[in-house]
Design a protein around this motif. Structure first.
Motif, PDB file in Angstrom:
ATOM      1  N   GLU A 251      10.869 -40.319 -26.573  1.00  0.00           N
ATOM      2  CA  GLU A 251      10.906 -40.987 -27.830  1.00  0.00           C
ATOM      3  C   GLU A 251      10.994 -40.128 -28.938  1.00  0.00           C
ATOM      4  N   SER A 252      10.456 -38.969 -28.671  1.00  0.00           N
ATOM      5  CA  SER A 252      10.677 -38.139 -29.938  1.00  0.00           C
ATOM      6  C   SER A 252      11.960 -37.571 -30.389  1.00  0.00           C
ATOM      7  N   GLU A 253      12.904 -37.625 -29.360  1.00  0.00           N
ATOM      8  CA  GLU A 253      14.267 -37.177 -29.558  1.00  0.00           C
ATOM      9  C   GLU A 253      15.183 -38.091 -30.363  1.00  0.00           C
ATOM     10  N   ILE A 254      14.482 -39.435 -30.429  1.00  0.00           N
ATOM     11  CA  ILE A 254      15.207 -40.491 -31.038  1.00  0.00           C
ATOM     12  C   ILE A 254      14.925 -40.688 -32.485  1.00  0.00           C
TER      13      ILE A 254
ATOM     14  N   THR B 144      16.339 -48.399 -19.385  1.00  0.00           N
ATOM     15  CA  THR B 144      16.319 -47.430 -18.352  1.00  0.00           C
ATOM     16  C   THR B 144      16.974 -46.445 -18.705  1.00  0.00           C
ATOM     17  N   GLU B 145      18.221 -46.663 -19.132  1.00  0.00           N
ATOM     18  CA  GLU B 145      19.233 -45.470 -19.206  1.00  0.00           C
ATOM     19  C   GLU B 145      18.814 -44.342 -20.332  1.00  0.00           C
ATOM     20  N   ILE B 146      18.049 -45.059 -21.421  1.00  0.00           N
ATOM     21  CA  ILE B 146      17.810 -44.227 -22.490  1.00  0.00           C
ATOM     22  C   ILE B 146      16.657 -43.483 -22.086  1.00  0.00           C
TER      23      ILE B 146
ATOM     24  N   ARG C 262      24.907 -46.668 -35.382  1.00  0.00           N
ATOM     25  CA  ARG C 262      24.138 -45.371 -35.780  1.00  0.00           C
ATOM     26  C   ARG C 262      23.748 -44.441 -34.627  1.00  0.00           C
ATOM     27  N   ILE C 263      24.313 -43.310 -34.704  1.00  0.00           N
ATOM     28  CA  ILE C 263      23.841 -42.341 -33.661  1.00  0.00           C
ATOM     29  C   ILE C 263      22.506 -41.869 -33.746  1.00  0.00           C
ATOM     30  N   VAL C 264      21.283 -42.504 -33.152  1.00  0.00           N
ATOM     31  CA  VAL C 264      20.367 -41.894 -33.612  1.00  0.00           C
ATOM     32  C   VAL C 264      19.453 -40.911 -32.592  1.00  0.00           C
ATOM     33  N   ALA C 265      20.364 -40.539 -31.570  1.00  0.00           N
ATOM     34  CA  ALA C 265      19.984 -39.333 -30.833  1.00  0.00           C
ATOM     35  C   ALA C 265      21.306 -39.203 -29.957  1.00  0.00           C
TER      36      ALA C 265
ATOM     37  N   VAL D 180      22.090 -42.146 -28.001  1.00  0.00           N
ATOM     38  CA  VAL D 180      21.527 -43.537 -28.409  1.00  0.00           C
ATOM     39  C   VAL D 180      22.009 -43.952 -29.597  1.00  0.00           C
ATOM     40  N   LEU D 181      22.536 -45.292 -29.579  1.00  0.00           N
ATOM     41  CA  LEU D 181      23.219 -45.827 -30.628  1.00  0.00           C
ATOM     42  C   LEU D 181      22.278 -46.963 -31.112  1.00  0.00           C
TER      43      LEU D 181
END
Ligand code: DAT
Ligand code: MG
Length: 140
Positions: A135-138, A127-129, A33-36, A76-77
Motif C-alpha cells: 500500500e505504501s508504494e502506491i 490480486t495482481e497489484i 496516472r502512474i501511481v506506482a 499501478v495505473l
C-alpha cells in the motif's frame, strides 16, 4: 463510472528496446496516472504464479520464459474506469488485430511479445497489484 486502479506490466520486449518512456507517454496521454512503478527482474515462481490461470495452455512455458528473459516494469495505473480504459489503450492480445494507435499495434512484435499486460477485472486488478506492491508504494 468510478475511479479504479489497474495493474500494468511493460514486458521484456519494451525494456529491451528502450521503449519504456514511449509506452508511458501513451498511458499518460490516455489520462491514466502512474501511481506506482518499479523495474524488476521477475523470478520464475513469480511469473508462473502471475500467469497461473494459463498453466494448462500450450504457450505457458514460452510465456514464462519470455517474462523472465529481461527486466519488466510493473505499474499501478489510476483513473476513471482505469481497467477498461487501459485494455482499450493496450489493444487486442494479437497485435495484428489491435486497433490503430494502441500500444500493441504500435509496439508489439507478436502474440507472445505483445509489450504490455493489463488487468481484466476489478478482482484480478486487486490480486495482481497486491502481488507486486505494498500500500505504501502506491502514491496517488
Ligand atoms: P491479454 O494479455 O490480452 O490479457 P491473455 O490473458 O489471454 O491476454 O493471455 C496472456 C498472455 O499470454 C498474452 O498477453 C500473450 C500470451 N498468449 C495468449 N494467447 C496466446 C497464444 N495463442 N499464443 C502465444 N501466446 C499467447
Ligand atoms: Mg489477460
Amino acid at each position: 463510472m468510478a475511479i479504479e486502479q489497474t495493474f500494468s506490466i511493460l514486458k521484456p520486449d519494451v525494456t529491451r528496446r528502450n521503449l519504456t518512456g514511449a509506452v508511458n507517454a501513451k498511458i499518460e496521454a490516455a489520462g491514466l496516472r502512474i501511481v506506482a512503478q518499479k523495474r524488476i527482474h521477475m523470478t520464475r515462481p513469480q511469473a508462473e504464479s502471475f500467469y497461473g490461470v494459463h498453466k494448462e495452455r500450450p504457450f505457458f512455458g514460452e510465456l514464462v520464459e519470455m517474462m523472465i528473459s529481461e527486466p519488466v516494469v510493473v505499474q499501478v495505473l489510476r483513473g476513471e474506469s482505469a481497467i477498461a480504459k487501459y485494455r482499450e489503450v493496450m489493444g487486442a492480445t494479437n497485435p495484428e488485430k489491435a486497433d490503430a494507435g494502441t500500444i500493441r499495434k504500435e509496439f508489439a512484435l507478436s502474440m507472445g511479445e505483445n509489450s504490455v499486460h493489463g488487468s481484466d477485472a476489478p478482482e484480478t486488478a486487486a490480486t495482481e497489484i497486491a502481488q507486486f506492491f505494498t500500500e505504501s508504494e502506491i502514491v496517488g
